[in-house]
Design a protein around this motif. Sequence first.
Motif, short mmCIF file in Angstrom:
data_model
loop_
_atom_site.label_atom_id
_atom_site.label_comp_id
_atom_site.label_asym_id
_atom_site.label_seq_id
_atom_site.Cartn_x
_atom_site.Cartn_y
_atom_site.Cartn_z
N TYR A 40 7.43 63.51 53.38
CA TYR A 40 7.33 62.10 52.97
C TYR A 40 6.16 61.98 52.00
O TYR A 40 5.22 62.77 52.06
CB TYR A 40 7.10 61.22 54.20
N VAL A 41 6.19 60.98 51.15
CA VAL A 41 5.09 60.80 50.21
C VAL A 41 3.78 60.63 50.96
O VAL A 41 2.74 61.12 50.51
CB VAL A 41 5.34 59.60 49.29
N SER A 42 3.81 60.00 52.12
CA SER A 42 2.56 59.84 52.86
C SER A 42 2.03 61.18 53.37
O SER A 42 0.90 61.27 53.83
CB SER A 42 2.74 58.84 54.02
N ASP A 43 2.82 62.26 53.25
CA ASP A 43 2.36 63.60 53.65
C ASP A 43 1.72 64.37 52.48
O ASP A 43 1.12 65.41 52.69
CB ASP A 43 3.53 64.45 54.16
N VAL A 44 1.93 63.89 51.26
CA VAL A 44 1.55 64.67 50.09
C VAL A 44 0.04 64.71 49.89
O VAL A 44 -0.63 63.68 49.95
CB VAL A 44 2.22 64.07 48.82
N THR A 45 -0.50 65.90 49.69
CA THR A 45 -1.90 66.01 49.29
C THR A 45 -1.95 66.92 48.06
O THR A 45 -1.19 67.88 47.96
CB THR A 45 -2.80 66.60 50.38
N LEU A 46 -2.85 66.61 47.14
CA LEU A 46 -3.02 67.39 45.93
C LEU A 46 -4.49 67.72 45.77
O LEU A 46 -5.34 66.99 46.29
CB LEU A 46 -2.53 66.60 44.71
N ILE A 215 2.44 56.16 47.56
CA ILE A 215 2.55 56.69 46.20
C ILE A 215 1.38 57.62 45.93
O ILE A 215 0.26 57.36 46.36
CB ILE A 215 2.61 55.53 45.17
N VAL A 216 1.65 58.74 45.28
CA VAL A 216 0.59 59.62 44.80
C VAL A 216 0.81 59.77 43.30
O VAL A 216 1.86 60.27 42.89
CB VAL A 216 0.62 61.01 45.47
N ALA A 217 -0.14 59.34 42.51
CA ALA A 217 -0.02 59.42 41.06
C ALA A 217 -0.95 60.51 40.55
O ALA A 217 -2.10 60.59 40.98
CB ALA A 217 -0.38 58.08 40.43
N ASP A 218 -0.43 61.35 39.68
CA ASP A 218 -1.22 62.50 39.20
C ASP A 218 -1.13 62.58 37.68
O ASP A 218 -0.17 63.14 37.12
CB ASP A 218 -0.69 63.78 39.86
N TRP A 219 -2.11 62.02 37.00
CA TRP A 219 -2.17 62.13 35.55
C TRP A 219 -2.89 63.42 35.20
O TRP A 219 -4.03 63.63 35.60
CB TRP A 219 -2.88 60.93 34.93
N ASN A 220 -2.21 64.30 34.49
CA ASN A 220 -2.79 65.57 34.06
C ASN A 220 -3.11 65.48 32.58
O ASN A 220 -2.21 65.54 31.74
CB ASN A 220 -1.77 66.69 34.35
#
Lengths: 798, 279, 166
Positions: A40-46, A215-220
């Motif tokens: 789930y998105v709530s599980d995502v870590t970066l 939501i996890v937003a990742d601007w590279n």
Amino acid sequence: MKIVDDAPSALTALDRPNSYIGRSVPRPNLARLTQGRGQYVSDVTLPRMAHVAFVRSPHAHARIVSITADAAKKSPGVVAVVTGAELAKVMTPWVGVLTHLKGLKSAPQAPIAVEFACWQGEAVCAVVARTRAEAEDACELVEVSYQELPAVTDAETALDPQTPVIHAALGDNLCFERKLDVGAVDKAFAESDAVVETTFVTGRHTGVTNEPRAIVADWNPGEQRLTVYQGTQAPHMMQDLFAKHLGLASDQVRILTKDVGGSFGIKVHTYADEMATVALSKLLKRPVKFVADRIESFVTDIHARDHRVKAKIGVMKDGTITAFEIDDLTGIGPYSVYPRTSGIEANQVVNLTGGPYNCPNYRAQARVVFQNKNVMCQYRAVGHPIAVAVTEGLVELAAAKIGMDPLEIRRRNMIADDAYPAQSASGLKFEKLSHHEAMAHLDSMMDYAGLRADQKKLRDTGVYRGIGFASFIEVTNPSAAFYGVGGARITSQDGATVKLDAQGAITIHSGVTEQGQGAEAVLAQCVASSFGVSMDKVRVVTGDTDNVPYGGGTWASRAAGIGGEAAWQAGKALRGNVLAVAGAMLQAKPEDLDIRNSVVVDKVSGTERLTLAELARVAYFRPDTLPPGFQAELMATRHYVPRAWPFAFTNGIQASYLEVDTDTGFVKLIDHWCIEDCGTIINPQLVNEQIRGGVVQGIGAALFEQCLYDERGQMLNGNMADYLVPMAVEMPDIQCGHVVSPTADSELGAKGAGEAGTAGAPACIMNAINDALRPLGAQPLTDMPFTPGKILRALGRV
Amino acid sequence: MKPAPFAYKKARSLDEAIALLGEHKDARLLAGGQSLIATLNMRLSAPTLLIDINGIGGLDRIEEKNGAIEIGALVRHAQAERSDMIAKRVPLIARAMPHIGHAAIRNRGTLGGSIAFADPAAELPACLMALDGEVEASGPRGKRTIKSQDFFTGLFETALGPQEMLTAIRIPLATADTRVGFAELARRHGDYAIVGLAASARSDGKGLKDLRLSFFGAGDTPSRARKAEIVLESGDVDGAVAQLDLDPHDDVQATAAVKKHLAGVLLRRVAKQLMEPRA
Amino acid sequence: MSGLALDVTMTVNGETVVERVEPRQTLVDFLRDNLGLTGSHVGCEHGVCGACTVRVDGEIVRGCLMLAVQCEDAKVETIEGLSDSGEVADLQLAFAERNALQCGFCTPGMITAAQELLAKGGVPSRDEIREHISGNYCRCTGYHAIVDAVEAVAQEREKARGGAGK
């Protein structure tokens, strides 16, 4: 069951060998979910991911005078404190209007409020920190100075001249208005033998998805690409919107959606705090995660269905319905939600009222007004629960007034099953519905006569049981008529790519998404059937805008009918490609061959000729052995959009059998039935489970759920203890049955089924309660939710 | 919703817990945590220290002592639910148990915690009052007994001093002429009651004596309906309902008028239970 | 990490774990964030939805209403452990066959709770099953299929024990 072949081909019959159509195949993606290994998105870590928490307005309406963040910025773990003015440099505001809802207006909305906070809970400042806890600590240190303003919290007076206008530039608090006047309504009422007039109220309520919005937003900055992990129903739509409001090209944006913990329409909308999270990632050049906690969910997840409908029905002694009239007033929030607009729900109420019936006289008025409460927008079944409650409520009140059985009055008025194509008074086009067959099926399934006998016996002992019905039509498989025509960049088409891998297994890439309804299983069943493999040889990829065809996602019950059709066609096309290779390898005519259970066979005899694994080996690794000039193509892509009908309407009928404790006002649900016609059924178990889940959501609306506000615009019950969602003990078992009227607009003939349960349940609960209490002379109840207090007051006990 | 920061100390003994309460005016005791941690998560409360008392020995016993059942403060709801002694000797509490929250809550929540938290809509404070029970409080000056009618002083307020801890509750043993009645109305199983009634009395088979009607969800504290008790003791159920002396407030679940009406309905149902001969 | 942090030692799914935690960190956040055991879910953080249901010292608890620091020397079991040991294999299969899960978010808590009921033995009635899972919120299924799945497993286990079943 009739299938119309619009493109004659030997490869298209649905009753192929090795077909999974109509079979209750267990979903292939369940093992990871039952093991607790979902993603789930709530599980995502970066790496370097930070968390955002928002300072939210405690006032329903206020000018933001100043924000002082010095102490907050020094708080342990804080990365940044960002105001609306600062974020405006990164992201442009949006306006939730569409041109096909004429006159719909709304003010620009920013990701974080800049000058005014317009509802209690609106974000006024963002705090980004290493952990969510540290972000919340720092939020308490942000000093916001507000100038409180009068709040508009009563829809009835929102348009009065003395009521403050929330957005001065708009001139008034009217978001949208629609009028419809068809036939000769006044004459019809005047000539009726009986007229019933009443007011229905459907209480404002909300989705309460088990997994909150995440939501996890990742601007590279190195790749100049934005990757967003989001539990959204419509990844391509979000890709387009993030790009638009950040000034990026859409191919600079990738949306990833794997497992989603419940959606029901809540997660198909654009949320200011999610947009802010994305903007913050771009600003801070690192991943930022936002998970709405439950308390903020209640004041920010879209609310829905806050309607007051004055309604009237005319009827003759013989049961003929002569006219319907409604005046619908709905109070939304201070903004029309983007991009689908908050005018759609009321528009649907106007469109759908009276739907199952032959009644040419219909007048409707709907007004959508702004308020200083949380925003409101589409939630499962959209306007249907309201339209069905109004229609079916009026029909049963009319039946009671003339002393006619409620099924009989429907029998005399529902559009005949052989009268199609047909059109409703409001202009809805129906290809083929089955109201009468469904009702007959229901009658026998529930043993209606037996229940009436039980009811009478028990009534004589002072026990009050009720039987209520709701027949309904339900919008599915929308064409561009829903949003596209209004200028929204929301696609109604969908695509599927299927490929044969080097081992002979199949991968499907599809533009629809999975939130638990079983879209992945349905896609796999379609391709496995049209191509010719067993289900265990099929893998499905969804929810990745980099890796699936451009698609609409899942909403308005489109995944099976539209996504499934694209997949079915792609499977067919790939079969053609593969048989071309097989023909080349076997020196046979492709049209004499078929694929069944992963083996190329002689079509007529069934003799096995070549396994797919062997075919793939040769095509990929030994093309030198194929005939000169031959190019093997082991992928195929097909798209599909409904063209013949603006919507694939489905129909159904539900019944509720319940008991009202007239001492306490408590309602015990004894049994519930739903007969549904969703066309070709790809997976009967999944359809039944959609119905059951939908019914229980509708029961929640009828008996338990309401977002309560005080006159200052404060939500009073925004937590799981005070906002009552249905739990297991109070819910009945739900029996399901089916009629099948396929649509000819696709080869599969499948329509949608996800929302039907919710569309009809509130109406039949209401009708059952009123049926139970009618002998006691109680004033009919029409104000949902039907709490014990309301029932006791109707009985005169309080 | 993450709690505000706090320090944590696990008390090894009752004395240590009391000493810590004395040193830290802003401390809260952590027993079952089923109410406390929820309020901390929502930042409705922000103590600087949590004193975990779960490790203090000897507080989890259910024993018969001097004609009463003594239930240690740390007895979990689930433990009480399984207890034969409570089923036999304190049947009113046995009846209330299945209504308290859900299985996972009952595995951690404690009877002592429920009494000390004093939620007006909770079952156990009302049961304690209906049974004429008492609370044992331990503090820096030793133990003292507080009778249930003196214990609940206001909304979520009790007679416990800032340095005191509830260490046990004591309830007179049920005897052959004990009658109990329990009923509650909640929208969903396990929710806090809209209104509920815990009652006990003695009966010789003809009438009721020593009737104690303790309503919950109908005021800031469990509420004895003393006028109704007298009328019901005389055998007049209708009169008891008509003269029900309760003054509930409106809340998000029900208005005062609805609560008052429902209290009357519960009174009739409990009156029937009380008149049943003891099994 | 602030000056309030403490070391805590516990076993999780049979593995000894030593971590430094803030006292305010709940057990479910500890499992998810420190140990990467994301199978237990956070749905409400006030003990109502049951998505965080885990086992501590053999009993089901709300992971959002316990602190990690309270679990010193405790035996903690999550859905991953129950799954990998095979303890709930029959429940998982029954849930999948009856589609007693849709989005799957409530499922770990639901299975963990159901397992506690079934471990008591016997075949509970449908009403008893509903009562036991009354603290586990499901928005997708409407509960009917979940009751079917738990009932079916109860009957299978009873049969395997040599009982008559219902």
